[in-house]
Scaffold this motif. Sequence first.
Motif, PDB file in Angstrom:
ATOM      1  N   LYS A 118     -45.351  81.569 -66.053  1.00  0.00           N
ATOM      2  CA  LYS A 118     -46.503  81.019 -66.774  1.00  0.00           C
ATOM      3  C   LYS A 118     -47.387  82.130 -67.341  1.00  0.00           C
ATOM      4  O   LYS A 118     -47.464  83.229 -66.786  1.00  0.00           O
TER       5      LYS A 118
ATOM      6  N   ALA B 207     -52.570  76.988 -59.684  1.00  0.00           N
ATOM      7  CA  ALA B 207     -52.019  77.680 -58.517  1.00  0.00           C
ATOM      8  C   ALA B 207     -52.912  77.478 -57.294  1.00  0.00           C
ATOM      9  O   ALA B 207     -52.413  77.272 -56.172  1.00  0.00           O
TER      10      ALA B 207
ATOM     11  N   ALA C 108     -52.061  75.838 -53.691  1.00  0.00           N
ATOM     12  CA  ALA C 108     -52.235  76.588 -52.442  1.00  0.00           C
ATOM     13  C   ALA C 108     -52.923  75.757 -51.361  1.00  0.00           C
ATOM     14  O   ALA C 108     -52.633  75.928 -50.171  1.00  0.00           O
TER      15      ALA C 108
ATOM     16  N   ALA D  33     -48.379  78.315 -54.498  1.00  0.00           N
ATOM     17  CA  ALA D  33     -49.158  78.926 -55.572  1.00  0.00           C
ATOM     18  C   ALA D  33     -48.307  79.919 -56.358  1.00  0.00           C
ATOM     19  O   ALA D  33     -48.395  79.993 -57.590  1.00  0.00           O
ATOM     20  N   GLU D  34     -47.484  80.685 -55.649  1.00  0.00           N
ATOM     21  CA  GLU D  34     -46.597  81.633 -56.324  1.00  0.00           C
ATOM     22  C   GLU D  34     -45.641  80.910 -57.264  1.00  0.00           C
ATOM     23  O   GLU D  34     -45.434  81.330 -58.417  1.00  0.00           O
ATOM     24  N   GLU D  35     -45.063  79.826 -56.780  1.00  0.00           N
ATOM     25  CA  GLU D  35     -44.121  79.063 -57.601  1.00  0.00           C
ATOM     26  C   GLU D  35     -44.808  78.448 -58.817  1.00  0.00           C
ATOM     27  O   GLU D  35     -44.218  78.361 -59.902  1.00  0.00           O
ATOM     28  N   ALA D  36     -46.059  78.025 -58.636  1.00  0.00           N
ATOM     29  CA  ALA D  36     -46.792  77.427 -59.748  1.00  0.00           C
ATOM     30  C   ALA D  36     -47.056  78.419 -60.872  1.00  0.00           C
ATOM     31  O   ALA D  36     -47.222  78.023 -62.031  1.00  0.00           O
ATOM     32  N   LEU D  37     -47.077  79.717 -60.549  1.00  0.00           N
ATOM     33  CA  LEU D  37     -47.368  80.749 -61.549  1.00  0.00           C
ATOM     34  C   LEU D  37     -46.120  81.327 -62.202  1.00  0.00           C
ATOM     35  O   LEU D  37     -46.209  81.969 -63.256  1.00  0.00           O
ATOM     36  N   HIS D  38     -44.965  81.128 -61.591  1.00  0.00           N
ATOM     37  CA  HIS D  38     -43.746  81.777 -62.081  1.00  0.00           C
ATOM     38  C   HIS D  38     -43.445  81.386 -63.532  1.00  0.00           C
ATOM     39  O   HIS D  38     -43.344  80.209 -63.873  1.00  0.00           O
TER      40      HIS D  38
END
Length: 342
Positions: free
Chosen positions: A293, A303, A307, A286-291
Amino acid sequence: MRPFLYERPTNVSAAVAAASNFANARVPPTQANAQFIAGGTNLADYMKLGVAQPERLLDLNGLAEPALRQIRISDDTIRFGALVRMGEAADRAEIKRRCPLLAESLKLAASGQIRNMASLAGNVLQRTRCEYFRETSWPCNKREPGSGCAAMEGLNRQHAVLGTSDACIATYHGDFAQALIALDAVVEAEGREGLRRIPVAKLHHLPGVTPNIETDLAADEVIVAINVPFRDWSRRSRFLKIRDRESYAFALASAAVALDMDGDTVRQARIALGGVATVPWRARAAEEALHGKVLDRNAAEAAAEAAFAEAKPREHNAFKIPLGKRTLVRALLETRDMKVSS
């Protein structure tokens, strides 16, 4: 409750030595002959139920080192002594201001009476509230390795959907540890081999084929401090807990979120999930999906999907997946919209 010997060591070295005298390197701390106790809000319950049966209790409340009961806050770190009570940490104004996530996770964890008794280190090490673990007439691999897991085909509404194995689906029920892993906290543990620094993210073990081995601690190691770094995401942080009732209940789903933002864009996100996993769960996907963005609802929902991509539900707990996703989306958007104090 079975008879036991009660000892009250006066310093950490004496406590370690007492545990070392009865420690067996092949036995997990939770099954050792000698066990440490502080607030007792978890271990005392399991002794009464017959789940824990130590021959000796080493009461840490007599330890003379002042640092064990102190909260030390510097420009870049907060250091909690292991015997600091949950209520004291939750009520500290500077913690609320500089890292709301920590204070909220502690305040929502338990009733006021329990928060005033429970130690921070003990809270991090609390054991599961799985009904089949607590009731000794049922088979449980965590309590008795190799006996089976009654929760697999039993009433498993409260059980985990992340980090499970064929041997165990028991949920880790704490809240504070989720905040700690999101914030890259480190514990200091003292044992006969000396002092060790262990990232909280590596402290708890996934169940795998040995669910009875719950942490990285040796039987003679005692946590003496918890160190939490202050970073760019510390002030913009919060803890959201969803439960069956508003007070004195464990999480069905929770989210610990800390964000470093550049306007509406996420520089870095720190996310941990509770109520849904077998250990305190860092949601790195989830963290990587938000980086990088823009954090809007679409990004938050993406995200949340990331997760729970590996989630494995059972008959009664499948609802935790959509609930966990909605909890994370709400936590992300509310953290984004926080008014951050200077």
